[in-house]
Design an enzyme around this catalytic site. Structure first.
Site, mmCIF file in Angstrom:
data_model
loop_
_atom_site.group_PDB
_atom_site.id
_atom_site.type_symbol
_atom_site.label_atom_id
_atom_site.label_comp_id
_atom_site.label_asym_id
_atom_site.label_seq_id
_atom_site.Cartn_x
_atom_site.Cartn_y
_atom_site.Cartn_z
ATOM 1 N N TRP A 49 0.842 -1.201 0.000
ATOM 2 C CA TRP A 49 0.000 0.000 0.000
ATOM 3 C C TRP A 49 0.872 1.245 0.000
ATOM 4 O O TRP A 49 0.583 2.219 -0.701
ATOM 5 C CB TRP A 49 -0.962 -0.003 1.187
ATOM 6 C CG TRP A 49 -1.921 -1.151 1.133
ATOM 7 C CD1 TRP A 49 -2.006 -2.181 2.022
ATOM 8 C CD2 TRP A 49 -2.917 -1.409 0.133
ATOM 9 N NE1 TRP A 49 -3.000 -3.055 1.641
ATOM 10 C CE2 TRP A 49 -3.565 -2.615 0.489
ATOM 11 C CE3 TRP A 49 -3.327 -0.739 -1.026
ATOM 12 C CZ2 TRP A 49 -4.602 -3.162 -0.271
ATOM 13 C CZ3 TRP A 49 -4.354 -1.287 -1.790
ATOM 14 C CH2 TRP A 49 -4.982 -2.484 -1.406
ATOM 15 N N ASP A 87 -1.535 6.749 6.392
ATOM 16 C CA ASP A 87 -2.570 5.810 5.977
ATOM 17 C C ASP A 87 -2.772 4.868 7.161
ATOM 18 O O ASP A 87 -1.898 4.067 7.477
ATOM 19 C CB ASP A 87 -2.092 5.040 4.728
ATOM 20 C CG ASP A 87 -3.081 3.965 4.291
ATOM 21 O OD1 ASP A 87 -4.105 3.763 4.968
ATOM 22 O OD2 ASP A 87 -2.809 3.303 3.256
ATOM 23 N N LYS A 94 -11.768 -2.207 7.174
ATOM 24 C CA LYS A 94 -10.950 -3.074 8.015
ATOM 25 C C LYS A 94 -11.452 -3.058 9.470
ATOM 26 O O LYS A 94 -11.592 -4.098 10.077
ATOM 27 C CB LYS A 94 -9.476 -2.651 7.977
ATOM 28 C CG LYS A 94 -8.923 -2.371 6.583
ATOM 29 C CD LYS A 94 -8.556 -3.622 5.817
ATOM 30 C CE LYS A 94 -8.404 -3.427 4.320
ATOM 31 N NZ LYS A 94 -7.401 -2.468 3.891
HETATM 32 C C1 LIG Z 1 -6.929 -1.991 2.385
HETATM 33 C C2 LIG Z 1 -5.919 -0.923 2.416
HETATM 34 C C3 LIG Z 1 -5.874 0.088 1.434
HETATM 35 C C4 LIG Z 1 -6.787 0.110 0.231
HETATM 36 O O1 LIG Z 1 -8.047 0.488 0.579
HETATM 37 P P1 LIG Z 1 -9.173 0.705 -0.541
HETATM 38 O O2 LIG Z 1 -10.276 1.262 0.294
HETATM 39 O O3 LIG Z 1 -9.478 -0.637 -1.131
HETATM 40 O O4 LIG Z 1 -8.678 1.658 -1.545
HETATM 41 C C5 LIG Z 1 -4.922 1.075 1.561
HETATM 42 N N1 LIG Z 1 -4.055 1.084 2.584
HETATM 43 C C6 LIG Z 1 -4.053 0.129 3.532
HETATM 44 C C7 LIG Z 1 -3.066 0.195 4.650
HETATM 45 C C8 LIG Z 1 -4.994 -0.898 3.483
HETATM 46 O O5 LIG Z 1 -4.996 -1.857 4.426
#
Ligand SMILES: *Cc1c(COP(=O)(O)O)cnc(C)c1O
Length: 356
Positions: A99, A166, A190
Site C-alpha cells: 500500500w 494511511d 478493516k
Molecule cells: C486496504 C488498504 C488500502 C486500500 O483500501 P481501498 O479502500 O481498497 O482503496 C490502503 N491502505 C491500507 C493500509 C490498506 O490496508
C-alpha cells in the site's frame, strides 16, 4: 458450525453493528423508511452524520483545528488526493509495503517523491529505522499498519515536517496522538464499516497552500465546506460506521480495545513462536502487527501448508490464507474479532502439531 472470520478486509464487524444495521435497513431512526432508501439530506441522516463525526472526534480525542470527513473512493483515492492537495514540489515516503508503494507511486505524478527508506529488501518484514527525512519536503507519508505483510508502527513518530498517515488497517485499534499528524486517512472496511467510505482527519491550516488547480471533487476544502455532503455520501456505510463507533465507545474506547488487541495478538504470536510447524514472517516483536498476524510453515514442513489450510477450514477458520505475495497464513485480528476466535485458531494449530 461457528465461523471464525480472519479476513483482512472487508472483515469482521461487531455483532452490535450487524444487529443495528439490520434494524436500520428495516426502519431507520423511526423514520418508517429504510436507511437504504433515505435522502442524505433528511434530518435523520444529517443527525447520523453529525453523530458519527462526533464519535470519531471523541474516540480519537481530536484536538481543535482538525476537520473530519467521510469520502468515497477508498484509501486508494487518498494516495492521489494527498499529493494533489499537499505536495508543492517534493514529498517523502516511508515504503513499508504494497500500500505504501502504491501511495508513493501516485505522489511521483506530482513531483519528487523521495523514498526515505524501504523494507522491500526483506519482503517488507520489518519497519526501517533511523532514516533522514528531507526538511524541504511538503510532508512525510507513512503507512502505520502494513496489512499484507504484518508489520505495524505502534508509536506515533515525531516528524519535523507535516506527517501524513494511511491508518486504514489499524485506526481505532489504539490511542493515537492526532496532534502529531497533519492528515490521517483510513478506508473503513478493516476496522469500522462495510466497504464504501473513507475517513479523513485533516489539520485545516495545511490546506489551501497549493499553486496547482485541484478538481472540485478532489479538493479537501470542498468537502469540509459542504460537511461531507458536497455530493451524495455513502449513506449506508456511514450509518454502519456510527454503530461500530458506538459499540467501541460503550466498551471503553480505544484504550480498552488496545488492551484486548494486545492480548489477542500475544496469544497467537506465542503459539507461532512455540509451535515447531510454524514460523512468523516478522521477527522483531516491536514491528509485529497487532492487526494482521502472518506466519508460514517452518522449513522441513512446507508440504503441510495445504493440509493445515484444509484442517483449519474444517475447524471453522475462514480467511487465513496469506496474501499471494507472502504465501502461508495471515490471521487478521481486528477490533471486532473475539478472543475466542484467536483461541480457536491456537487450539487448531496445537492439534495439527500433535497429529503431524
Ligand atoms: C486496504 C488498504 C488500502 C486500500 O483500501 P481501498 O479502500 O481498497 O482503496 C490502503 N491502505 C491500507 C493500509 C490498506 O490496508
Amino acid at each position: 458450525m461457528k465461523k471464525h472470520n480472519f479476513f483482512a478486509g472487508p472483515s469482521i464487524l461487531p455483532q452490535y453493528t450487524l444487529d443495528k444495521t439490520i434494524e436500520g435497513i428495516k426502519d431507520f431512526a423511526g423514520s418508517g423508511l429504510s436507511v437504504l432508501e433515505i435522502s442524505h439530506r433528511s434530518k435523520e441522516f444529517i443527525a447520523c452524520m453529525n453523530d458519527t463525526i462526533s464519535l470519531v472526534r471523541e474516540l480519537l480525542d481530536i484536538p481543535a483545528g482538525y476537520q473530519v470527513m467521510f469520502l468515497g473512493g477508498g484509501a486508494s483515492l487518498q494516495f492521489a488526493m494527498v499529493p494533489m492537495n499537499l505536495m508543492e514540489k517534493k514529498s517523502a515516503y516511508l515504503v513499508t509495503g504494497e500500500w505504501a508503494t502504491k501511495a508513493h507511486k501516485e505522489a511521483k505524478l506530482y513531483g519528487e517523491a523521495v523514498e526515505v527508506a524501504s523494507s522491500k529488501d526483506r519482503n517488507f518484514s520489518y519497519i526501517p529505522k533511523g532514516y533522514p527525512v528531507p526538511s524541504d519536503a511538503s510532508y512525510f507519508h507513512i503507512t502505520t499498519n502494513n496489512t499484507i505483510y504484518g508489520t505495524e508502527m505502534k508509536k506515533d513518530p515525531d516528524s519535523a515536517i507535516p506527517l501524513i498517515a494511511d491508518m486504514s488497517s489499524d485506526i481505532f485499534s489504539r490511542p493515537v496522538d492526532v496532534s502529531k499528524y497533519s492528515l490521517i486517512y483510513a478506508g473503513a472496511q478493516k476496522n469500522l464499516a462495510p466497504a464504501g467510505v473513507t475517513l479523513i482527519i485533516v489539520k485545516e491550516e495545511i490546506l489551501g497552500k497549493m499553486t496547482r488547480q485541484i478538481p472540485t471533487m478532489l479538493d479537501y476544502r470542498t468537502h469540509i465546506k459542504a460537511e461531507s455532503m458536497f455530493n451524495t455520501p455513502p449513506v449506508f456505510a456511514i450509518f454502519a460506521a456510527q454503530q461500530t463507533l458506538q459499540w467501541l465507545k460503550d466498551m471503553g474506547g480505544v484504550k480498552a480495545i488496545q488492551k484486548k488487541n494486545m492480548e489477542k495478538a500475544q496469544l497467537l504470536y506465542d503459539e507461532i513462536d512455540r509451535n515447531k510447524l510454524f514460523v512468523p514472517t516478522v521477527n522483531d516483536p516491536e514491528d509485529r502487527s497487532l492487526m494482521n498476524i502472518c506466519f508460514v510453515m517452518a522449513s522441513g514442513y512446507k508440504e503441510l501448508e495445504q493440509p493445515f489450510a484444509d484442517f483449519a477450514k474444517s475447524r471453522g477458520m475462514v480467511g487465513i490464507a496469506g496474501h499471494r505475495s507472502v504465501g502461508g497464513f495471515r490471521a487478521s485480528t481486528y477490533n471486532a474479532l473475539p478472543r475466542e476466535s484467536v483461541q480457536a485458531l491456537v487450539d487448531t494449530m496445537k492439534e495439527f502439531e500433535r497429529n503431524n
